[in-house]
Design a protein around this motif. Structure first.
Motif, PDB file in Angstrom:
ATOM      1  N   ASP A 110       0.851  -1.196   0.000  1.00 14.65           N
ATOM      2  CA  ASP A 110       0.000   0.000   0.000  1.00 14.65           C
ATOM      3  C   ASP A 110       0.884   1.242   0.000  1.00 14.65           C
ATOM      4  O   ASP A 110       1.751   1.398   0.839  1.00 14.65           O
ATOM      5  N   GLN A 111       0.643   2.137  -0.974  1.00 15.38           N
ATOM      6  CA  GLN A 111       1.464   3.335  -1.100  1.00 15.38           C
ATOM      7  C   GLN A 111       1.024   4.446  -0.151  1.00 15.38           C
ATOM      8  O   GLN A 111       1.616   5.503  -0.128  1.00 15.38           O
ATOM      9  N   ARG A 112      -0.022   4.212   0.622  1.00 16.94           N
ATOM     10  CA  ARG A 112      -0.521   5.225   1.537  1.00 16.94           C
ATOM     11  C   ARG A 112       0.344   5.265   2.789  1.00 16.94           C
ATOM     12  O   ARG A 112       0.580   4.231   3.418  1.00 16.94           O
ATOM     13  N   PRO A 113       0.845   6.432   3.190  1.00 19.49           N
ATOM     14  CA  PRO A 113       1.667   6.499   4.404  1.00 19.49           C
ATOM     15  C   PRO A 113       0.831   6.200   5.642  1.00 19.49           C
ATOM     16  O   PRO A 113      -0.367   6.470   5.680  1.00 19.49           O
ATOM     17  N   ALA A 114       1.460   5.629   6.647  1.00 11.96           N
ATOM     18  CA  ALA A 114       0.735   5.272   7.874  1.00 11.96           C
ATOM     19  C   ALA A 114       1.684   5.305   9.064  1.00 11.96           C
ATOM     20  O   ALA A 114       2.883   5.070   8.923  1.00 11.96           O
ATOM     21  N   ILE A 115       1.115   5.625  10.224  1.00 13.53           N
ATOM     22  CA  ILE A 115       1.847   5.587  11.492  1.00 13.53           C
ATOM     23  C   ILE A 115       1.005   4.791  12.485  1.00 13.53           C
ATOM     24  O   ILE A 115      -0.200   5.001  12.595  1.00 13.53           O
ATOM     25  N   ALA A 116       1.632   3.875  13.196  1.00 12.15           N
ATOM     26  CA  ALA A 116       0.970   3.108  14.252  1.00 12.15           C
ATOM     27  C   ALA A 116       1.803   3.219  15.521  1.00 12.15           C
ATOM     28  O   ALA A 116       3.010   2.979  15.489  1.00 12.15           O
ATOM     29  N   VAL A 117       1.168   3.618  16.620  1.00  8.21           N
ATOM     30  CA  VAL A 117       1.880   3.777  17.893  1.00  8.21           C
ATOM     31  C   VAL A 117       1.166   2.966  18.968  1.00  8.21           C
ATOM     32  O   VAL A 117      -0.068   2.854  18.960  1.00  8.21           O
ATOM     33  N   PRO A 118       1.901   2.382  19.904  1.00  5.69           N
ATOM     34  CA  PRO A 118       1.270   1.584  20.957  1.00  5.69           C
ATOM     35  C   PRO A 118       0.677   2.459  22.054  1.00  5.69           C
ATOM     36  O   PRO A 118       1.205   3.530  22.365  1.00  5.69           O
ATOM     37  N   LEU A 119      -0.413   1.993  22.626  1.00 11.20           N
ATOM     38  CA  LEU A 119      -0.990   2.622  23.817  1.00 11.20           C
ATOM     39  C   LEU A 119      -0.460   1.858  25.023  1.00 11.20           C
ATOM     40  O   LEU A 119      -0.801   0.692  25.223  1.00 11.20           O
ATOM     41  N   ALA A 134       1.970  -2.343  30.160  1.00  7.86           N
ATOM     42  CA  ALA A 134       1.244  -3.240  29.260  1.00  7.86           C
ATOM     43  C   ALA A 134       0.861  -2.492  27.991  1.00  7.86           C
ATOM     44  O   ALA A 134       0.612  -1.284  28.012  1.00  7.86           O
ATOM     45  N   VAL A 135       0.791  -3.211  26.863  1.00  7.38           N
ATOM     46  CA  VAL A 135       0.304  -2.636  25.612  1.00  7.38           C
ATOM     47  C   VAL A 135      -1.209  -2.804  25.605  1.00  7.38           C
ATOM     48  O   VAL A 135      -1.721  -3.917  25.487  1.00  7.38           O
ATOM     49  N   LEU A 136      -1.922  -1.699  25.758  1.00 13.80           N
ATOM     50  CA  LEU A 136      -3.378  -1.738  25.851  1.00 13.80           C
ATOM     51  C   LEU A 136      -4.033  -1.787  24.480  1.00 13.80           C
ATOM     52  O   LEU A 136      -5.151  -2.289  24.341  1.00 13.80           O
ATOM     53  N   GLY A 137      -3.363  -1.270  23.476  1.00 16.17           N
ATOM     54  CA  GLY A 137      -3.929  -1.218  22.136  1.00 16.17           C
ATOM     55  C   GLY A 137      -2.996  -0.487  21.193  1.00 16.17           C
ATOM     56  O   GLY A 137      -1.825  -0.239  21.516  1.00 16.17           O
ATOM     57  N   VAL A 138      -3.516  -0.127  20.038  1.00 17.53           N
ATOM     58  CA  VAL A 138      -2.704   0.520  18.996  1.00 17.53           C
ATOM     59  C   VAL A 138      -3.505   1.658  18.372  1.00 17.53           C
ATOM     60  O   VAL A 138      -4.693   1.499  18.059  1.00 17.53           O
ATOM     61  N   LEU A 139      -2.851   2.807  18.222  1.00 12.97           N
ATOM     62  CA  LEU A 139      -3.428   3.961  17.530  1.00 12.97           C
ATOM     63  C   LEU A 139      -2.796   4.061  16.150  1.00 12.97           C
ATOM     64  O   LEU A 139      -1.579   4.164  16.028  1.00 12.97           O
ATOM     65  N   ALA A 169       3.640  15.372   8.348  1.00 16.77           N
ATOM     66  CA  ALA A 169       4.426  16.490   8.858  1.00 16.77           C
ATOM     67  C   ALA A 169       5.575  15.953   9.706  1.00 16.77           C
ATOM     68  O   ALA A 169       5.520  14.827  10.222  1.00 16.77           O
ATOM     69  N   ASP A 170       6.617  16.762   9.853  1.00 14.15           N
ATOM     70  CA  ASP A 170       7.822  16.301  10.545  1.00 14.15           C
ATOM     71  C   ASP A 170       7.549  15.850  11.978  1.00 14.15           C
ATOM     72  O   ASP A 170       8.170  14.908  12.470  1.00 14.15           O
ATOM     73  N   ASP A 171       6.632  16.535  12.669  1.00 13.27           N
ATOM     74  CA  ASP A 171       6.405  16.208  14.072  1.00 13.27           C
ATOM     75  C   ASP A 171       5.125  15.409  14.298  1.00 13.27           C
ATOM     76  O   ASP A 171       4.651  15.293  15.422  1.00 13.27           O
ATOM     77  N   ALA A 172       4.554  14.835  13.218  1.00 12.54           N
ATOM     78  CA  ALA A 172       3.319  14.061  13.361  1.00 12.54           C
ATOM     79  C   ALA A 172       3.517  12.860  14.279  1.00 12.54           C
ATOM     80  O   ALA A 172       2.664  12.543  15.107  1.00 12.54           O
ATOM     81  N   GLN A 173       4.667  12.207  14.138  1.00 12.47           N
ATOM     82  CA  GLN A 173       4.922  11.030  14.955  1.00 12.47           C
ATOM     83  C   GLN A 173       5.039  11.403  16.440  1.00 12.47           C
ATOM     84  O   GLN A 173       4.541  10.686  17.317  1.00 12.47           O
ATOM     85  N   ASP A 174       5.682  12.544  16.720  1.00 15.14           N
ATOM     86  CA  ASP A 174       5.793  12.992  18.117  1.00 15.14           C
ATOM     87  C   ASP A 174       4.422  13.319  18.692  1.00 15.14           C
ATOM     88  O   ASP A 174       4.139  13.005  19.857  1.00 15.14           O
ATOM     89  N   ILE A 175       3.576  13.962  17.881  1.00 16.29           N
ATOM     90  CA  ILE A 175       2.234  14.311  18.350  1.00 16.29           C
ATOM     91  C   ILE A 175       1.443  13.054  18.671  1.00 16.29           C
ATOM     92  O   ILE A 175       0.778  12.962  19.711  1.00 16.29           O
ATOM     93  N   LEU A 176       1.494  12.072  17.795  1.00 19.14           N
ATOM     94  CA  LEU A 176       0.760  10.830  18.035  1.00 19.14           C
ATOM     95  C   LEU A 176       1.295  10.106  19.260  1.00 19.14           C
ATOM     96  O   LEU A 176       0.526   9.477  20.004  1.00 19.14           O
ATOM     97  N   ARG A 177       2.593  10.186  19.476  1.00 14.52           N
ATOM     98  CA  ARG A 177       3.187   9.544  20.653  1.00 14.52           C
ATOM     99  C   ARG A 177       2.619  10.163  21.938  1.00 14.52           C
ATOM    100  O   ARG A 177       2.321   9.454  22.906  1.00 14.52           O
ATOM    101  N   ILE A 178       2.446  11.495  21.935  1.00 17.55           N
ATOM    102  CA  ILE A 178       1.889  12.172  23.111  1.00 17.55           C
ATOM    103  C   ILE A 178       0.423  11.790  23.299  1.00 17.55           C
ATOM    104  O   ILE A 178      -0.023  11.492  24.411  1.00 17.55           O
ATOM    105  N   PHE A 179      -0.350  11.796  22.196  1.00 19.53           N
ATOM    106  CA  PHE A 179      -1.748  11.399  22.288  1.00 19.53           C
ATOM    107  C   PHE A 179      -1.879   9.976  22.814  1.00 19.53           C
ATOM    108  O   PHE A 179      -2.754   9.673  23.631  1.00 19.53           O
ATOM    109  N   ALA A 180      -1.015   9.087  22.338  1.00 17.23           N
ATOM    110  CA  ALA A 180      -1.067   7.693  22.788  1.00 17.23           C
ATOM    111  C   ALA A 180      -0.749   7.587  24.272  1.00 17.23           C
ATOM    112  O   ALA A 180      -1.362   6.801  25.001  1.00 17.23           O
ATOM    113  N   ALA A 181       0.208   8.371  24.745  1.00 14.09           N
ATOM    114  CA  ALA A 181       0.610   8.309  26.159  1.00 14.09           C
ATOM    115  C   ALA A 181      -0.526   8.758  27.076  1.00 14.09           C
ATOM    116  O   ALA A 181      -0.850   8.081  28.059  1.00 14.09           O
ATOM    117  N   ILE A 182      -1.151   9.894  26.757  1.00 12.74           N
ATOM    118  CA  ILE A 182      -2.222  10.379  27.632  1.00 12.74           C
ATOM    119  C   ILE A 182      -3.465   9.499  27.502  1.00 12.74           C
ATOM    120  O   ILE A 182      -4.218   9.335  28.471  1.00 12.74           O
TER     121      ILE A 182
END
Length: 558
Positions: free
Chosen positions: A280-289, A303-308, A319-332
């Motif tokens: 799949d040529q569509r970009p994607a990011i997956a981060v653990p909860l 524990a890994v509760l799920g995946v965002l 965007a350059d900081d999209a991964q960092d933003i998702l990491r913060i959302f996943a943490a909270i």
């Protein structure tokens, strides 16, 4: 995508002014047919670009490629004008528009460098016909060098524009991200459902990272399988923002669950280190909860509760900081889910304790023993007959089990009195719905459950208690609970009377339907009686009361 589209719109609007006016300045040096052909060409391709920019779906599918083609055509049209003009013409400065438009819409220095090199080459080729008209004292090298120098200066301006705009957007985005994260963190404490929490977080993450959509999967503690808890698609994503295949999303999520690391796939299938490639040529990011769970083996292990998971648009990187933003959302989100589960477990524990207390209260009198349980069963049977949604069934079930807990504040002398109640005793009895609601409110139950508990003695004619609610303010669940509670009172034996005979009970239900009880609910209940679904609810009660009644008769005879 919206920022890129807005930038392209501005450039498309300026194109009418810059290039067409630029062509008009060399109208004397170009044949009329060439001039009108060039202006017509600009009008056609710029109009097509604007057509792609108007619709988000068209832009996602064609807009980015079309904008690149349009800039190439800009270069061709400007080169034709350079060829038609003399060596002293400044028409080549229009190349600045091509370079600055690149810098305004993209911060990729590599792409800008290719664009600058291409424009310099195009200028060199377009300037060749002018060399024959170089006046004395000048050489073609000096003319070409001068033009190339000005174009190089335009390239540096484009670099400056790109970097300045990138920094400005980054500062603006980071401020927006920070505000969104603060808002999200503050609001997460108000949710009482994991699904509502997951949907809110997912929508915030997709909107703040300007991606096409996302999915949040949670690990089922019983089956140890990932289940979709929330799905969100950006409002303007269109068909270009459609989600990758379910199998593809599952493969991303499984990789994250197994590695406890983030997964990133960029445009063109480029992936981060140690990760499996995708078709799949569509970009994607997956981060653990991640969250501290009681199931973990050590205090420090999460524990890994799920995946965002979020996905972007084809051909457009994050965007350059999209991964960092998702990491913060996943943490909270992970922390909020753990807290919500702890709160839910504690609330369930309180509910079980209160329900046990209600059963203990009823067990003091064999005649009322099991009343709340029977009311709950009857109410749920009626609700199923009326196709009540499953989420409402939970509210009805809890309210039925707790509706009479307030009788703990009513003296036994009143509750077990065999004769008619006095006005003072009746007033004390009428207060038990209010006491029930006051006892249950600190548990944090929903307003729907508290409403049912408080108003389970209202009547359809508006003469019930404690609030004399008019019929238009009595929802279906409350009417169901009233019928179930009233039926159990008639169907059960009490210290002051035997249970109603079947014929008399049916007659009373028919008489009350439309007057004090909702006729639709009564009809549904009578269908249950005809089908024999009600009798099993009372088998235990009848057996117990018959034995008690027989013992009392024997004692009276002795």
């Amino acid at each position: 995508m919206d920022k890129r589209r807005r930038a392209e719109r501005l450039i498309a609007s300026l194109r009418w002014l810059v290039i067409i006016l630029g062509l008009m300045t060399v109208s004397d040096a170009m044949p009329r047919s060439y001039l009108f052909a060039a202006i017509g060409l600009v009008a056609v391709y710029n109009g097509l670009l604007i057509y792609c920019l108007v619709d988000a779906d068209r832009f996602a599918q064609w807009g980015r490629k079309c904008s690149i083609v349009v800039r190439l055509l800009d270069t061709v049209v400007i080169s034709l004008a350079v060829m038609a003009s003399g060596p002293n013409s400044l028409i080549y400065l229009l190349y600045w528009f091509v370079l600055i438009s690149f810098g305004f819409t993209s911060s990729d220095t590599r792409k800008l460098s290719f664009a600058g090199a291409g424009v310099i080459c195009a200028n060199a080729i377009a300037s060749i016909p002018s060399f024959a008209f170089i006046p004395g004292g000048s050489t073609w090298v000096s003319v070409l060098g001068t033009r190339s120098g000005f174009i190089l200066f335009g390239f540096l301006v484009a670099i400056y524009v790109a970097q300045s705009r990138s920094k400005e957007e980054l500062a603006s985005d980071r401020g927006s991200y920070l505000q969104a994260i603060l808002d999200c963190g503050a609001k997460l404490t108000s949710f009482r459902s994991v699904h509502e929490l997951a949907l809110y977080v997912l929508g915030s993450a997709v909107n703040e990272t300007a991606t096409a959509g996302g999915e949040l999967l949670m690990l089922n503690a019983d089956t140890h399988e990932l289940e979709c808890e929330a799905f969100y698609s950006a409002p303007d994503s269109g068909t270009a923002g459609e989600a990758p295949s379910e199998s593809q999303l599952r493969s991303y999520a499984n990789w994250v669950m197994g590695s406890r690391r983030e997964f990133l796939i960029k445009t063109g299938g480029k992936i981060s280190e140690d990760q499996t490639a995708s078709n799949d040529q569509r970009p994607a990011i997956a981060v653990p909860l991640l969250g501290q769970s009681s199931d973990t083996n050590s205090e420090s292990e999460s524990a890994v509760l799920g995946v965002l998971i979020v996905w972007g648009y084809p051909g457009e990187d994050f965007a350059d900081d999209a991964q960092d933003i998702l990491r913060i959302f996943a943490a909270i989100t992970g922390a909020a889910i753990i807290n919500l589960r702890l709160y839910t477990d504690l609330q369930k524990s309180f509910l079980r304790t209160l329900q046990s207390l209600a059963k203990g209260l009823e067990a003091r009198d064999e005649y009322t023993s099991g009343h709340s349980e029977r009311v709950m069963q009857i109410a749920c049977l009626i609700a199923e007959q009326l196709d009540v949604p499953s989420e409402s069934m939970d509210a009805l079930r809890n309210a039925s089990l707790l509706h009479d807990i307030g009788k703990i504040g009513v003296p036994d002398a009143i509750l077990r009195k065999a004769g008619k109640l006095t006005a003072e005793e009746w007033e004390a009895m009428r207060r038990h719905p209010i006491l029930s609601e006051q006892i249950c409110r600190p548990l944090g139950l929903s307003e729907e459950i508290l409403f049912l508990i408080l108003h389970h003695h209202e009547r359809l004619d508006g003469k019930g208690y404690p609030a004399n609610l008019p019929p238009q303010e009595q929802p279906l669940l409350q009417r169901i609970l009233v019928v179930a509670d009233s039926f159990d009172a008639m169907r059960s034996r009490r210290p002051y009377r035997d249970r109603m005979p079947q014929d008399e009970l049916l007659s009373e239900l028919n008489r009350s339907a439309g007057r004090t009880l909702d006729p639709t609910v009564v009809d549904a209940h009578m269908r249950l009686m005809e089908q024999g679904d009600v009798d099993p609810v009372y088998e235990g009660h009848d057996y117990l009361i018959d034995n008690v009644f027989d013992e009392n008769l024997e004692q009276e005879a002795a």
